[in-house]
Design a protein around this motif. Structure first.
Motif, short mmCIF file in Angstrom:
data_model
loop_
_atom_site.label_atom_id
_atom_site.label_comp_id
_atom_site.label_asym_id
_atom_site.label_seq_id
_atom_site.Cartn_x
_atom_site.Cartn_y
_atom_site.Cartn_z
N GLY A 265 -68.00 -31.85 -15.29
CA GLY A 265 -67.56 -30.48 -15.07
C GLY A 265 -66.81 -30.34 -13.77
O GLY A 265 -65.73 -29.73 -13.71
N ARG A 266 -67.35 -30.91 -12.69
CA ARG A 266 -66.71 -30.79 -11.38
C ARG A 266 -65.36 -31.51 -11.34
O ARG A 266 -64.39 -30.98 -10.79
N LEU A 267 -65.30 -32.68 -11.94
CA LEU A 267 -64.03 -33.40 -11.93
C LEU A 267 -63.01 -32.74 -12.86
O LEU A 267 -61.81 -32.76 -12.58
N SER B 126 -61.92 -26.03 -17.64
CA SER B 126 -62.78 -27.06 -17.05
C SER B 126 -63.90 -27.44 -17.99
O SER B 126 -64.20 -28.63 -18.19
N VAL B 127 -64.53 -26.44 -18.60
CA VAL B 127 -65.66 -26.70 -19.49
C VAL B 127 -65.18 -27.39 -20.76
O VAL B 127 -65.81 -28.34 -21.24
N TYR C 1 -65.23 -24.10 -8.78
CA TYR C 1 -66.59 -23.58 -8.89
C TYR C 1 -67.08 -23.59 -10.33
O TYR C 1 -68.25 -23.90 -10.60
N GLY C 2 -66.18 -23.25 -11.27
CA GLY C 2 -66.58 -23.27 -12.67
C GLY C 2 -66.95 -24.67 -13.12
O GLY C 2 -67.89 -24.85 -13.91
N VAL D 112 -69.64 -28.62 -5.22
CA VAL D 112 -68.19 -28.82 -5.28
C VAL D 112 -67.78 -29.99 -4.40
O VAL D 112 -67.00 -30.86 -4.82
N PHE D 113 -68.32 -30.04 -3.18
CA PHE D 113 -67.99 -31.13 -2.27
C PHE D 113 -68.53 -32.47 -2.77
O PHE D 113 -67.93 -33.52 -2.52
#
Length: 428
Positions: free
Chosen positions: A354-356, A138-139, A80-81, A223-224
């Protein structure tokens, strides 16, 4: 001097040692130094909390719960982050998650000063800290390509991993000395709080990183979207798959206490520190990493070397030989980590980074926990050698088979990869 040999030797040494060009960029240099300093403190806390939990409860089961309560927030907030990082200013999100992590350290310090003796509170704080770490990690990974030119991304990653491994070496040594003192937990958490201010300062001084393009509110859909993007990219899928194989099948740390007691008759400390020492040494001589074009092949080869060194270490009965092999494994682990991160950062457009990176954080942080579970269960059901070396040999076979089978991964050439984003690096 006239035959050019000294000059040639200097050139070879210059190309072999770590490429420090990214450190000329002020924003990256501050982040590098801040995170490196903070890592020492974070590792100190990661050592102190299990020791404190065991001292309060006398139960290894409760100590094991610390890993479990940390895994769930890493998965949830890592994914989510990462999604949030693609739709907001990444500097603000990074600073916010860093402040949350710092606040947890302060809470641990207060808990120790007040002598509360609450295992439940310690576990709860560890869960919150894991969530903050997942977001910041993640960031931070998504920010690196915005700080340095594309050609310097491998060098930047090598430097970041090397300084992190320095923390992995120093943190346990300092924590081990402090927790044995009267009031040692208070000293440890206070040191972590002070050291972490360097990371806060670096985050505060970062330039703004607004979203690459307009996007909606972060949620399950975003996210998906990241997971669907990953599924359509065999190069990325394979880079993640080899990491899962390396961590789940060839991570031996959970077996070190048993090996020290039954196979090496002592030496648990050197076993635990050897892999990190190997990574630090590889980081010092990582100048060649950025010049490798076939990064898929290099990643697969590094994982094979990691698993092979682990496998052989499980067969030997001499502690010094085992430690030397684990040092080699640690060096290979740094190389593989740099290529995994570099492929991700170079291959993914900025709007998806970010998502990856969130998926990457989940894999990197969750993989070793799966490896510990696998190793412990196998050792209980079979033998130490099978759990240690047998699984590592399986890892080698799976990685070679998978890497050769996925042609786009095996043929991946970093010089032929189109730039994922036209955003210029920041030099603030």
């Amino acid at each position: 001097m006239t035959d050019g040999k000294p000059t040639g030797l200097r050139n070879r040494l210059r190309h072999a040692v770590a490429d420090t060009r990214p450190l000329r960029i002020p924003a990256f240099r501050r982040t590098f130094l801040g995170q490196g300093t903070a890592t020492v403190g974070m590792v100190m806390t990661s050592v102190a909390v299990p020791v404190q939990l065991y001292g309060l409860t006398g139960s290894s089961f409760v100590v094991g719960l610390a890993g479990l309560v940390g895994l769930v927030p890493i998965v949830v907030f890592g994914l989510y982050g990462g999604a949030v990082a693609d739709v907001v200013d990444r500097r603000k999100l990074y600073l916010g998650s860093a402040l949350l992590t710092w606040a947890v350290t302060l809470a641990l310090l207060v808990h120790s000063v007040l002598d509360r003796h609450s295992p439940a509170l310690l576990l709860g704080l560890m869960a919150v800290q894991s969530g903050g770490f997942a977001v910041s990690s993640s960031v931070r990974g998504a920010i690196v390509p915005r700080l340095v030119p594309a050609s310097q991304i491998p060098a930047a990653n090598a430097l970041n991993y090397a300084i992190g491994d320095v923390g992995q070496v120093l943190g346990p040594l300092i924590a081990g000395a402090l927790v044995g003192l009267p009031g040692g937990f208070t000293y440890t958490y206070a040191a972590d709080a002070v050291l972490f201010t360097a990371a806060l300062y670096a985050a505060f001084r970062l330039p703004s990183f607004p979203a690459a393009e307009p996007a909606g509110r972060p949620g399950l859909r975003s996210v998906f979207e990241g997971l669907r993007f990953l599924r359509t990219k065999p190069v990325l899928m394979m880079s993640f798959a080899v990491d899962v194989a390396a961590m789940a099948l060839a991570t031996p740390q959970a077996l070190f206490p048993q090996a020290a007691a039954t196979q090496f008759h002592g030496g648990v400390g050197p076993l635990y520190s050897a892999i990190a020492i190997g990574s630090v040494l590889a980081g010092l001589f990582s100048g060649w990493i950025g010049r490798v074009r076939r990064q898929g092949v290099a990643l697969a080869f590094a994982v094979v070397v990691w698993a092979a060194a682990i496998a052989v270490a499980g067969f030997v009965h001499d502690l010094r030989a085992a430690v030397a092999l684990l040092v080699l494994a640690g060096a290979a682990d740094l190389v593989s980590a740099v290529y995994r991160q570099t492929i991700l950062q170079s291959y993914v457009p900025d709007r998806m980074r970010g998502r990856l990176q969130g998926v990457y954080t989940v894999i990197v942080s969750g993989g070793p926990r799966l490896g510990d579970l696998r190793a412990g269960a196998m050792a209980a059901a079979t033998t130490l050698t099978i759990a240690w070396s047998g699984a590592a040999l399986v890892c080698i076979a799976l990685v070679l088979l998978g890497a050769v089978s996925v042609r786009s991964f095996w043929r991946y050439d970093s010089t032929l990869t189109p730039p994922p984003s036209s955003e210029p690096p920041s030099r603030v």
